[in-house]
Every structure is written in C-alpha cells, then in structure tokens.
Design an enzyme around this catalytic site. Structure first.
Site, PDB file in Angstrom:
ATOM      1  N   SER A  30      64.165 -29.552  45.983  1.00 51.82           N
ATOM      2  CA  SER A  30      64.272 -30.784  45.196  1.00 51.82           C
ATOM      3  C   SER A  30      64.265 -30.483  43.702  1.00 51.82           C
ATOM      4  O   SER A  30      64.351 -31.393  42.885  1.00 51.82           O
ATOM      5  CB  SER A  30      63.121 -31.730  45.542  1.00 51.82           C
ATOM      6  OG  SER A  30      61.875 -31.077  45.377  1.00 51.82           O
ATOM      7  N   ASN A 117      50.999 -32.776  47.946  1.00 51.12           N
ATOM      8  CA  ASN A 117      51.164 -34.160  48.399  1.00 51.12           C
ATOM      9  C   ASN A 117      50.514 -35.164  47.448  1.00 51.12           C
ATOM     10  O   ASN A 117      51.109 -36.180  47.105  1.00 51.12           O
ATOM     11  CB  ASN A 117      50.601 -34.316  49.811  1.00 51.12           C
ATOM     12  CG  ASN A 117      51.359 -33.464  50.815  1.00 51.12           C
ATOM     13  OD1 ASN A 117      52.405 -32.893  50.473  1.00 51.12           O
ATOM     14  ND2 ASN A 117      50.852 -33.355  52.024  1.00 51.12           N
ATOM     15  N   HIS A 163      79.981 -75.201  42.546  1.00 51.25           N
ATOM     16  CA  HIS A 163      81.143 -74.748  43.351  1.00 51.25           C
ATOM     17  C   HIS A 163      82.292 -74.268  42.457  1.00 51.25           C
ATOM     18  O   HIS A 163      83.455 -74.302  42.861  1.00 51.25           O
ATOM     19  CB  HIS A 163      81.662 -75.857  44.267  1.00 51.25           C
ATOM     20  CG  HIS A 163      80.597 -76.561  45.035  1.00 51.25           C
ATOM     21  ND1 HIS A 163      80.191 -76.171  46.289  1.00 51.25           N
ATOM     22  CD2 HIS A 163      79.817 -77.617  44.696  1.00 51.25           C
ATOM     23  CE1 HIS A 163      79.215 -76.981  46.711  1.00 51.25           C
ATOM     24  NE2 HIS A 163      78.965 -77.859  45.754  1.00 51.25           N
ATOM     25  N   SER A 284      93.894 -51.504  27.590  1.00 53.18           N
ATOM     26  CA  SER A 284      94.649 -51.030  28.742  1.00 53.18           C
ATOM     27  C   SER A 284      95.562 -49.909  28.285  1.00 53.18           C
ATOM     28  O   SER A 284      96.121 -49.959  27.186  1.00 53.18           O
ATOM     29  CB  SER A 284      95.462 -52.177  29.333  1.00 53.18           C
ATOM     30  OG  SER A 284      96.574 -51.663  30.048  1.00 53.18           O
ATOM     31  N   LYS A 290      96.043 -56.149  26.117  1.00 54.04           N
ATOM     32  CA  LYS A 290      94.811 -56.345  26.872  1.00 54.04           C
ATOM     33  C   LYS A 290      93.532 -56.046  26.082  1.00 54.04           C
ATOM     34  O   LYS A 290      93.477 -55.114  25.307  1.00 54.04           O
ATOM     35  CB  LYS A 290      94.806 -55.449  28.125  1.00 54.04           C
ATOM     36  CG  LYS A 290      95.783 -55.864  29.195  1.00 54.04           C
ATOM     37  CD  LYS A 290      95.482 -57.235  29.799  1.00 54.04           C
ATOM     38  CE  LYS A 290      94.276 -57.217  30.704  1.00 54.04           C
ATOM     39  NZ  LYS A 290      94.545 -56.664  32.030  1.00 54.04           N
ATOM     40  N   GLU A 297      81.995 -55.824  33.615  1.00 55.76           N
ATOM     41  CA  GLU A 297      82.405 -55.522  34.996  1.00 55.76           C
ATOM     42  C   GLU A 297      81.573 -54.382  35.588  1.00 55.76           C
ATOM     43  O   GLU A 297      81.172 -54.415  36.748  1.00 55.76           O
ATOM     44  CB  GLU A 297      83.884 -55.130  35.036  1.00 55.76           C
ATOM     45  CG  GLU A 297      84.824 -56.266  34.677  1.00 55.76           C
ATOM     46  CD  GLU A 297      86.235 -55.739  34.429  1.00 55.76           C
ATOM     47  OE1 GLU A 297      86.950 -55.502  35.408  1.00 55.76           O
ATOM     48  OE2 GLU A 297      86.597 -55.545  33.257  1.00 55.76           O
ATOM     49  N   TYR A 324      51.610 -37.723  54.762  1.00 54.34           N
ATOM     50  CA  TYR A 324      52.817 -37.252  54.080  1.00 54.34           C
ATOM     51  C   TYR A 324      53.854 -36.745  55.076  1.00 54.34           C
ATOM     52  O   TYR A 324      53.528 -36.086  56.070  1.00 54.34           O
ATOM     53  CB  TYR A 324      52.473 -36.113  53.093  1.00 54.34           C
ATOM     54  CG  TYR A 324      53.713 -35.598  52.382  1.00 54.34           C
ATOM     55  CD1 TYR A 324      54.192 -36.230  51.242  1.00 54.34           C
ATOM     56  CD2 TYR A 324      54.437 -34.506  52.884  1.00 54.34           C
ATOM     57  CE1 TYR A 324      55.352 -35.790  50.614  1.00 54.34           C
ATOM     58  CE2 TYR A 324      55.589 -34.057  52.264  1.00 54.34           C
ATOM     59  CZ  TYR A 324      56.043 -34.715  51.123  1.00 54.34           C
ATOM     60  OH  TYR A 324      57.193 -34.282  50.496  1.00 54.34           O
ATOM     61  N   LYS A 332      62.985 -39.951  45.313  1.00 47.79           N
ATOM     62  CA  LYS A 332      63.239 -39.667  43.907  1.00 47.79           C
ATOM     63  C   LYS A 332      64.641 -39.965  43.401  1.00 47.79           C
ATOM     64  O   LYS A 332      64.809 -40.625  42.371  1.00 47.79           O
ATOM     65  CB  LYS A 332      62.900 -38.209  43.595  1.00 47.79           C
ATOM     66  CG  LYS A 332      61.427 -37.964  43.664  1.00 47.79           C
ATOM     67  CD  LYS A 332      61.071 -36.514  43.487  1.00 47.79           C
ATOM     68  CE  LYS A 332      59.695 -36.264  44.051  1.00 47.79           C
ATOM     69  NZ  LYS A 332      59.596 -36.576  45.503  1.00 47.79           N
TER      70      LYS A 332
HETATM   71  N1  ARG Z   1      59.011 -31.874  46.810  1.00 46.45           N
HETATM   72  C1  ARG Z   1      58.066 -32.594  47.592  1.00 46.45           C
HETATM   73  C2  ARG Z   1      58.322 -34.093  47.490  1.00 46.45           C
HETATM   74  O1  ARG Z   1      58.980 -34.470  46.598  1.00 46.45           O
HETATM   75  C3  ARG Z   1      56.688 -32.314  47.109  1.00 46.45           C
HETATM   76  C4  ARG Z   1      55.650 -32.363  48.155  1.00 46.45           C
HETATM   77  C5  ARG Z   1      55.926 -31.355  49.172  1.00 46.45           C
HETATM   78  N2  ARG Z   1      54.850 -31.231  50.083  1.00 46.45           N
HETATM   79  C6  ARG Z   1      54.979 -30.519  51.176  1.00 46.45           C
HETATM   80  N3  ARG Z   1      53.946 -30.438  51.933  1.00 46.45           N
HETATM   81  N4  ARG Z   1      56.094 -29.960  51.526  1.00 46.45           N
HETATM   82  O2  ARG Z   1      57.847 -34.872  48.270  1.00 46.45           O
END
Ligand code: ARG
Length: 478
Positions: A30, A117, A163, A284, A290, A297, A324, A332
């Site tokens: 990530s 976590n 309407h 345009s 235009k 938009e 978790y 994210k």
């Molecule tokens: N990159 C993970 C997330 O965004 C962080 C936590 C990862 N925890 C784990 N036990 N793999 O959730």
C-alpha cells in the site's frame, strides 16, 4: 535466533522460510498510496514514544534517541529526501526501517506496545480530522460566494420551476440561498463526523490491548484528541468515521452537482440567465463561437465517483468479522480520492459562482413571458370567497383560453378577467405583476423581498465567526 533473513529481511520475516512471491508483494503493498500518511504516522510515533518513555516502558535515553530519529525523518520527509520501497509494504514499515537505519537497533523499540493495526487507525484519524476541517473551510467559501450572489440579486426575479416547467417566479437571491442552506447542513454533517472522529485508538495493539502499562490519555492529549476508544477490538476494526466523512462528502457533491447542472442550464442560449466568467469556461477546438461550462460539468460528473467511493467502502466493510482484516486497507484510495475531488472542486465552484454575471434584462423578459402568476389569480378569487378548487378551474380555463389565442398572462385585460369570473376587480391586474407575485409570499421561508432579507440575515450568522466551533487547539494552520 534472530529471524528475518528467511524473507529478504522483512520486518515480520522471522516466521517465514521462503521469499514472498513478487506478485503477492505488488498486490498487497500500500506504500504507493499510504505514503500520504507519512506526516501523521510520524506524529503518532512521536506521541507514542514519548508515552513509552514517560511510562518507563522503554528507557529515557532510548526514547530520546528514537525521538531524535523521528524528528530527523520528519525533516527529511518535508525536504523530499525520503525514499520508500515497495518491499516494505506500507508507510509504517517503511518509516520503521528508515528509523532503524538512522538510529540503529534501538529504533526497534518504537513498536513496543503497538501494532500496525492501531497505528494505521491512528494515522487515519489524524489525517481525516485535518482534511475534514480543511474541507469544511472550503465549503464555507462556497457558502460565502452564494451569500454574496444572493446579496447582489435581491431585486432580480427569475422563473421558479417544478418539473422544469415554469411554476412561480422567485427572487434569484432565494434560489442561491436554497443552495446555501443545503451546504450549511453539509457543514453540520462534517462537524458531526469530526466530533466522533475525535477519538484516539492507540493502546488497542493488534486487537486485544497490550501487556505494557501504556497511558493512552497521554497520547491523546499530545495529539489533541478529546476521547479514547473504550474497546480495543472496535478501535482497530471499525472505519465508521471514514464512512461518515464519505457520506457527508457524497452529499456535498450531490448538492454541488445540482447547482452545477443549473449553471449549465442557466448559461445556455435558451436560458441565458447567467454568463460564466471567461476564466471559468472553456472553448471548443472546432466551433469558434463556443464557450462551454466544462468546470460545472466536471463537478457534476465527479459527484459520481465520490458517491461511488462511499458505496465501494461500505460494501467492503459489511462482511468483515472482528477485528482487523486486510480488507480495511481498501479504506484509503477511495478516501484520498474523495478528499482530493472535494478539495479541488469546492474552490472552483465558489469562484465560478462569485464571478458569474447575472443577465438582469433576460430575467425580466423571462418572467414576463409565461403564465406563472396563475396561482395568484386563483388566490385572488379565494380571498373573494371562492373555494380554491373552483378558483383553480376558473383560472385554468382562462389560461387555456389565452394560450389558444397565443397570448400571455401579461397581456390579460380586465375584460378577460371579468369574463372568467365577476369576482375579479381591477386590482387583480396588479396582483399578477411578477413583483407583486413575489412580494405576496411573505411567510418566513417565502420569496418576498422582506422574507429573503431576513433569511440573508440568518444565513450570514452561520458564516461568522469564520472559525466553526468544531475547531479545537489541534486545529492546523490551513
Ligand atoms: N497497510 C495496512 C492497512 O492499511 C496497515 C495495517 C496492516 N496490518 C497488518 N496486520 N497487516 O490496513
């Protein structure tokens, strides 16, 4: 025996005898997007290590060495000198490795009494608390622009629609203010979300808490949180604060989209009610004449993705067992894109509203060319004692008669009126002038100039003080 070398030196490599498959590494990493949390991760770590030191969980010199290392990393981050690697999976492990490289094995003490976590939950709380505040401010500037337009168009009468058919005339100020109040409720939703987001998750560990004598209140205080989580499972497993923000964001974009749709319509040749500033329109490549409302938009268009992020993440959450699960990493990208979309769209929306020109003569011509005073003729008859349903029928017949002759309500004569009903007096002609129609709706939420003036007064109060009261001492310099 020290593990780790079984797996390319990963921080969790001890239990592994084989390298991670490259595709797995790419799939699970990530760092490509959570690098955005770097500042917040460092802030969280600084608070955590200070607490570890004060509680005697690690020694004072070790805590100080880690603190110095973290400060150095923060400086390098701000100077753009940190490089992250995919092999280290996420921002937390990247920063931990960089810390250990900088301060030596003592850096490994930072993760005492903490798991990624609760760490990632903390980072996200810090990040979103700031960005929700920033969004709130941008929303306020859109509201300010609407207020300014409303002040300037208190004397402009435009057709009001239901309407998308002409219904009853309204003040243009009234129309702008309708959006003001929608955004005002959105601001309330953001503030509500901020109240619940103001909660510190550290201490949860991986899921069950920690065996060390931590003091989460110290961390909370240092980071400016006014509450801590009561339940460690909840602290690491839920992301309702993300959902609440995304839901508020989706509504903001829905309101923005509807406003933009009106700007597209109003700036068309057919309506011609407003002209967008050249700086907020585009041309345009083929048609030289235009002037296109592309910004409006695109804001309308981007409302779809923001609503989509809400739906996508709420679906991700719904089947997850406690606590978790890696699925949560999916919180994210949608959130970041939501924040980016809002923060780029709102300033443009505010500027577009602020700089547009209202075509007053066109508005005047529009309200003169329809039958939208018909309700007022019916109300007139009601005041003379006719039941509303009958009055409705009388005026309906009159409109049919006029339209068959190709005439408008503005062309109606006293004779026409008397032919329709002998209850009509000459004052009925005055009652159907657009100014009279508007002025007659003088109830609190109505479109009469006096009502709109007091509405403006109430609206203004919501924008002062500039600082909404959700801001606490942690409020960043935005
Ligand atoms: N990159 C993970 C997330 O965004 C962080 C936590 C990862 N925890 C784990 N036990 N793999 O959730």
């Amino acid at each position: 025996m020290v593990g780790g070398d079984g797996n390319q030196g990963k921080l969790w490599g001890g239990r592994f005898a084989k390298h991670t498959d490259a595709a797995v590494e790419a799939f699970t990493a990530s760092i490509g997007f959570d690098r955005r949390l770097a500042e917040d991760d460092l802030a969280g770590s600084l608070a955590h290590v200070a607490m570890l030191g004060r509680q005697g969980i690690i020694g004072a010199p070790e805590a100080e060495a880690i603190r110095q290392g973290l400060l150095g990393l923060r400086e390098d981050l701000r100077q753009g000198r940190l490089t992250f690697s995919d092999g280290d999976e996420d921002i937390h492990m990247n920063l931990e490795r960089l810390l250990v490289e900088r301060v030596g094995p003592v850096g490994g003490m930072l993760h005492t009494a903490r798991s990624r976590n609760d760490q990632v939950a903390l980072d996200l709380h810090l990040y979103l608390r700031r960005e929700a505040c920033r969004t709130l401010r941008l929303l306020h500037s859109v509201m300010q622009a609407l207020l300014t337009q409303a002040e300037q168009t208190r004397d402009v009468i435009i057709p009001g629609y239901t309407h998308l058919q002409r219904a009853q005339p309204v003040l243009m100020a009234h129309h702008w203010l309708a959006y003001f109040w929608m955004f005002n409720r959105d601001a309330g939703r953001l503030r509500d979300a901020l109240v619940r987001m103001d909660c510190m998750p550290l201490g949860a560990g991986a899921l069950a808490g920690t065996t060390f004598p931590v003091d989460p209140w110290q961390v909370a205080e240092e980071l400016g949180f006014s509450a801590i989580y009561d339940n460690s499972l909840d602290a690491v497993a839920d992301r309702d604060f993300v959902v609440e923000f995304e839901a508020a964001a989706a509504l903001i974009m829905v309101h923005a989209s509807r406003l933009c749709e009106e700007l597209v319509l109003w700036s068309s040749h057919e309506f011609g009610l407003v002209e967008l500033d050249d700086a907020f329109a585009t041309g345009s490549s083929m048609m030289p004449q235009k002037k296109n409302p592309d910004v409006a938009e695109l804001i309308r268009g981007k409302s779809g993705r923001v609503a989509g992020h809400l739906l996508a993440f709420i679906m991700t959450l719904k089947g997850l067992p406690l606590a978790y699960n890696r699925d949560l990493q999916e919180d994210k990208e949608g959130l970041f894109d939501t924040v980016d979309t809002l923060q780029s769209a709102l300033p443009l929306l505010g500027d577009m509203v602020r700089t547009l020109t209202v075509r007053r003569e066109r508005a005047r011509a529009m309200v003169a060319e329809d039958y939208s005073a018909a309700t007022d003729l019916a109300d007139y008859l009601v005041r003379r004692g006719l039941p509303f349903r009958q009055a409705h029928a009388v005026v309906g017949a009159l409109v049919l008669h006029l339209s068959r002759q190709g005439r408008l309500l503005a062309d109606v004569t006293l004779d026409d009126l008397r032919e329709a009903s002998d209850l009509f007096g000459s004052d009925a002609l005055d009652a159907i002038r657009p100014e009279s129609v508007v002025a007659a709706r003088r109830n609190l939420s109505g479109t009469a100039p006096n009502s709109v003036a007091s509405q403006l007064e109430r609206a203004r109060r919501f924008l002062t003080p500039q600082k909404p009261n959700c801001y606490a001492e942690w409020e960043p310099d935005l």
